[in-house]
Write a protein that holds these residues in place. Structure first.
Motif, PDB file in Angstrom:
ATOM      1  N   ALA A  91       1.265  12.001   0.054  1.00 28.23           N
ATOM      2  CA  ALA A  91       0.411  11.182   0.774  1.00 28.23           C
ATOM      3  C   ALA A  91      -0.720  11.402   1.556  1.00 28.23           C
ATOM      4  O   ALA A  91      -0.700  12.577   1.824  1.00 28.23           O
ATOM      5  CB  ALA A  91       1.795  11.001   1.858  1.00 28.23           C
ATOM      6  N   LYS A  92      -1.456  10.706   1.830  1.00 29.12           N
ATOM      7  CA  LYS A  92      -2.810  10.697   2.613  1.00 29.12           C
ATOM      8  C   LYS A  92      -3.270  10.293   3.945  1.00 29.12           C
ATOM      9  O   LYS A  92      -2.891   8.836   4.001  1.00 29.12           O
ATOM     10  CB  LYS A  92      -4.131  10.443   1.189  1.00 29.12           C
ATOM     11  N   LEU A  93      -2.634  11.185   4.812  1.00 28.33           N
ATOM     12  CA  LEU A  93      -2.855  10.700   6.134  1.00 28.33           C
ATOM     13  C   LEU A  93      -4.215  10.984   6.697  1.00 28.33           C
ATOM     14  O   LEU A  93      -4.584  12.302   6.296  1.00 28.33           O
ATOM     15  CB  LEU A  93      -2.181  11.610   7.471  1.00 28.33           C
ATOM     16  N   ARG A  94      -4.818  10.089   7.588  1.00 28.62           N
ATOM     17  CA  ARG A  94      -5.884  10.672   7.834  1.00 28.62           C
ATOM     18  C   ARG A  94      -5.892   9.165   9.322  1.00 28.62           C
ATOM     19  O   ARG A  94      -5.284   7.580   9.553  1.00 28.62           O
ATOM     20  CB  ARG A  94      -6.915   9.526   7.251  1.00 28.62           C
ATOM     21  N   MET A  95      -6.747   9.651  10.535  1.00 35.99           N
ATOM     22  CA  MET A  95      -7.037   8.971  11.328  1.00 35.99           C
ATOM     23  C   MET A  95      -8.729   8.870  12.163  1.00 35.99           C
ATOM     24  O   MET A  95      -9.231   9.521  12.925  1.00 35.99           O
ATOM     25  CB  MET A  95      -6.211  10.126  13.137  1.00 35.99           C
ATOM     26  N   PRO A  96      -9.724   8.490  11.854  1.00 39.30           N
ATOM     27  CA  PRO A  96     -10.915   8.185  11.603  1.00 39.30           C
ATOM     28  C   PRO A  96     -10.770   7.500  12.844  1.00 39.30           C
ATOM     29  O   PRO A  96     -12.074   6.517  12.830  1.00 39.30           O
ATOM     30  CB  PRO A  96     -10.831   7.576  10.128  1.00 39.30           C
ATOM     31  N   PHE A  97     -10.415   7.612  13.594  1.00 38.24           N
ATOM     32  CA  PHE A  97     -10.762   6.578  14.513  1.00 38.24           C
ATOM     33  C   PHE A  97     -12.218   7.390  15.732  1.00 38.24           C
ATOM     34  O   PHE A  97     -12.881   6.183  15.431  1.00 38.24           O
ATOM     35  CB  PHE A  97      -9.881   6.788  16.362  1.00 38.24           C
ATOM     36  N   VAL A  98     -12.529   8.165  15.778  1.00 44.69           N
ATOM     37  CA  VAL A  98     -13.946   8.376  15.622  1.00 44.69           C
ATOM     38  C   VAL A  98     -14.780   7.949  15.133  1.00 44.69           C
ATOM     39  O   VAL A  98     -15.878   8.129  15.588  1.00 44.69           O
ATOM     40  CB  VAL A  98     -13.825  10.598  16.044  1.00 44.69           C
ATOM     41  N   ASN A  99     -14.471   8.279  13.743  1.00 49.95           N
ATOM     42  CA  ASN A  99     -15.390   8.335  12.535  1.00 49.95           C
ATOM     43  C   ASN A  99     -16.096   6.750  12.680  1.00 49.95           C
ATOM     44  O   ASN A  99     -17.211   6.087  12.500  1.00 49.95           O
ATOM     45  CB  ASN A  99     -14.900   8.363  11.462  1.00 49.95           C
ATOM     46  N   LEU A 100     -15.195   6.035  13.076  1.00 49.87           N
ATOM     47  CA  LEU A 100     -15.341   4.302  13.310  1.00 49.87           C
ATOM     48  C   LEU A 100     -15.846   3.727  14.542  1.00 49.87           C
ATOM     49  O   LEU A 100     -15.833   2.862  15.179  1.00 49.87           O
ATOM     50  CB  LEU A 100     -14.032   3.063  12.941  1.00 49.87           C
ATOM     51  N   GLY A 101     -16.335   4.595  15.341  1.00 44.65           N
ATOM     52  CA  GLY A 101     -16.540   4.101  17.073  1.00 44.65           C
ATOM     53  C   GLY A 101     -15.419   3.871  17.825  1.00 44.65           C
ATOM     54  O   GLY A 101     -15.897   3.727  18.535  1.00 44.65           O
ATOM     55  N   GLY A 127       0.876   7.426  -0.659  1.00 42.77           N
ATOM     56  CA  GLY A 127      -0.151   6.878  -0.363  1.00 42.77           C
ATOM     57  C   GLY A 127      -0.798   7.061   0.586  1.00 42.77           C
ATOM     58  O   GLY A 127       0.224   7.736   1.539  1.00 42.77           O
ATOM     59  N   ALA A 128      -1.167   6.108   1.109  1.00 45.13           N
ATOM     60  CA  ALA A 128      -2.658   6.116   1.861  1.00 45.13           C
ATOM     61  C   ALA A 128      -1.845   6.019   3.361  1.00 45.13           C
ATOM     62  O   ALA A 128      -0.891   4.523   2.976  1.00 45.13           O
ATOM     63  CB  ALA A 128      -4.019   5.049   1.991  1.00 45.13           C
ATOM     64  N   ALA A 129      -1.768   6.284   4.814  1.00 44.60           N
ATOM     65  CA  ALA A 129      -1.443   6.321   6.174  1.00 44.60           C
ATOM     66  C   ALA A 129      -2.478   6.607   6.662  1.00 44.60           C
ATOM     67  O   ALA A 129      -2.996   7.506   7.012  1.00 44.60           O
ATOM     68  CB  ALA A 129      -0.123   6.607   5.490  1.00 44.60           C
ATOM     69  N   THR A 164       8.638   0.990   5.603  1.00 37.96           N
ATOM     70  CA  THR A 164       7.878   0.879   4.228  1.00 37.96           C
ATOM     71  C   THR A 164       6.592   0.505   4.011  1.00 37.96           C
ATOM     72  O   THR A 164       6.550  -1.040   4.688  1.00 37.96           O
ATOM     73  CB  THR A 164       9.093   1.255   3.502  1.00 37.96           C
ATOM     74  N   GLY A 165       6.373   0.844   3.263  1.00 39.24           N
ATOM     75  CA  GLY A 165       5.474  -0.133   1.946  1.00 39.24           C
ATOM     76  C   GLY A 165       5.078  -0.434   0.976  1.00 39.24           C
ATOM     77  O   GLY A 165       7.010  -0.163   0.559  1.00 39.24           O
ATOM     78  N   SER A 166       5.157   0.235  -0.462  1.00 42.57           N
ATOM     79  CA  SER A 166       4.775   0.607  -1.708  1.00 42.57           C
ATOM     80  C   SER A 166       5.208   1.545  -1.638  1.00 42.57           C
ATOM     81  O   SER A 166       4.779   2.228  -1.125  1.00 42.57           O
ATOM     82  CB  SER A 166       4.663  -0.076  -2.521  1.00 42.57           C
ATOM     83  N   HIS A 167       5.476   1.882  -3.608  1.00 45.69           N
ATOM     84  CA  HIS A 167       5.574   3.482  -3.389  1.00 45.69           C
ATOM     85  C   HIS A 167       4.302   3.761  -3.957  1.00 45.69           C
ATOM     86  O   HIS A 167       4.201   5.074  -3.984  1.00 45.69           O
ATOM     87  CB  HIS A 167       6.688   3.616  -4.997  1.00 45.69           C
ATOM     88  N   THR A 168       3.635   3.503  -3.635  1.00 44.04           N
ATOM     89  CA  THR A 168       1.961   4.221  -3.999  1.00 44.04           C
ATOM     90  C   THR A 168       0.949   4.099  -2.281  1.00 44.04           C
ATOM     91  O   THR A 168      -0.290   4.436  -2.528  1.00 44.04           O
ATOM     92  CB  THR A 168       0.946   3.584  -5.400  1.00 44.04           C
TER      93      THR A 168
END
Ligand code: COA
Length: 249
Positions: free
Chosen positions: A123-133, A101-103, A54-58
């Motif tokens: 919660a905000k999930l995202r896999m910005p691999f392509v966006n980061l090259g 929160g962010a994942a 886990t992380g924090s509650h946020t």
């Protein structure tokens, strides 16, 4: 030794808490090493029945530390991030995640290897691999098209579209979405402690059976993705995108 990973014991439950709040729990090489060691030790400790990440509650985690990606990128598959991936992939005991929160990045892909995932609806999930090259990692190029179909997986992996906890639960990436971070953690803890009341060997055999059909394939995919990921990190596309994050105003 860093305290960016906190280890907490409660009965047979080991909680691994990401604790780098000033950097949104972004994961450094040292943190991956600590996580890998803790997972391996927990796996061989007969007193531990389940592991909660886990992380924090946020905030769960903003993914790999972008400064690390630029300054000390993984050189090969022995690097800490890959040790962490292998430790999670090979862990014989139940692993539960509590997410709020962010994942981002590996913050999303690691969930694909947890047995139970409790997540806050927003919660905000995202896999910005392509966006980061970069390119997909940690088996996501195999697991997500299977889970969601090619058309939806492409939106997440090729376009890097974000999604929330409610969607993650609807799509089978998470077990259940809860109203907020506190509720997600409370539920995850409650379910993780259930393993103290279950016969541990039966749990382990059952997890092994659930994972066995794809195990070899997954090992190979994680390795193939990892080799390309290491190359991509040194590409002009990735260096420019990662520098863009560092230099944002
Ligand atoms: N690596 C290193 N530092 C990171 C980080 C990362 N992945 N994510 C966040 N941080 C740092 C920020 O640089 C900032 O540090 P500063 O206060 O010293 O400037 C701090 O954490 C807070 O981040 P901030 O962006 O201000 O928080 P936010 O709530 O506005 O946004 C995120 C949160 C997660 C959406 C945003 O930080 C983000 O997109 N991070 C990058 C995620 C990413 O691309 N990860 C790699 C995936 S492969």
């Amino acid at each position: 030794m860093t305290n960016a990973i906190l280890l907490e014991r409660e009965g047979g439950l080991l909680t691994l808490r990401l604790n780098r709040p000033d950097k949104k729990n972004a994961l450094t090489r040292a943190m991956y090493s600590q996580l890998a060691d803790a997972l391996q030790q927990a796996d061989s400790d007969p007193g531990i029945n389940a592991i909660l990440i886990t992380g924090s509650h946020t905030c769960f985690t903003a993914g790999n530390d972008i400064g690390d990606f630029l300054q000390e990128p993984p050189s090969d598959l022995t690097s800490p991030v890959f040790q962490f991936m292998r430790s999670l992939l090979e862990c014989r005991k139940p692993v539960i995640a509590a997410v709020a929160g962010a994942a981002v990045g590996i913050g999303t892909t690691l969930l694909l290897h947890c047995d139970l995932v409790y997540i806050s609806v927003d919660a905000k999930l995202r896999m910005p691999f392509v966006n980061l090259g970069l390119c997909p990692e940690f088996g996501s190029s195999l697991i997500l098209p299977r889970l969601l179909g090619q058309a939806k997986a492409a939106e997440l992996l090729l376009l890097g579209e974000g999604f929330n906890g409610e969607q993650a639960a609807a799509w089978g990436i998470a077990t259940q979405a809860l109203p907020n971070g506190e509720a997600a953690f409370a539920k995850a803890r409650e379910m993780a402690l259930r393993f103290d009341t279950l016969p541990p060997e039966a749990v382990r055999i059952s997890k092994q059976l659930m994972k066995a059909p794809d195990r070899e394939l997954l090992r190979k995919v994680v390795e193939d993705e990892g080799k390309l990921f290491v190359q991509r990190l040194r590409s002009p596309e990735a260096v420019a995108a990662l520098m863009g994050f560092i230099n944002r105003s």
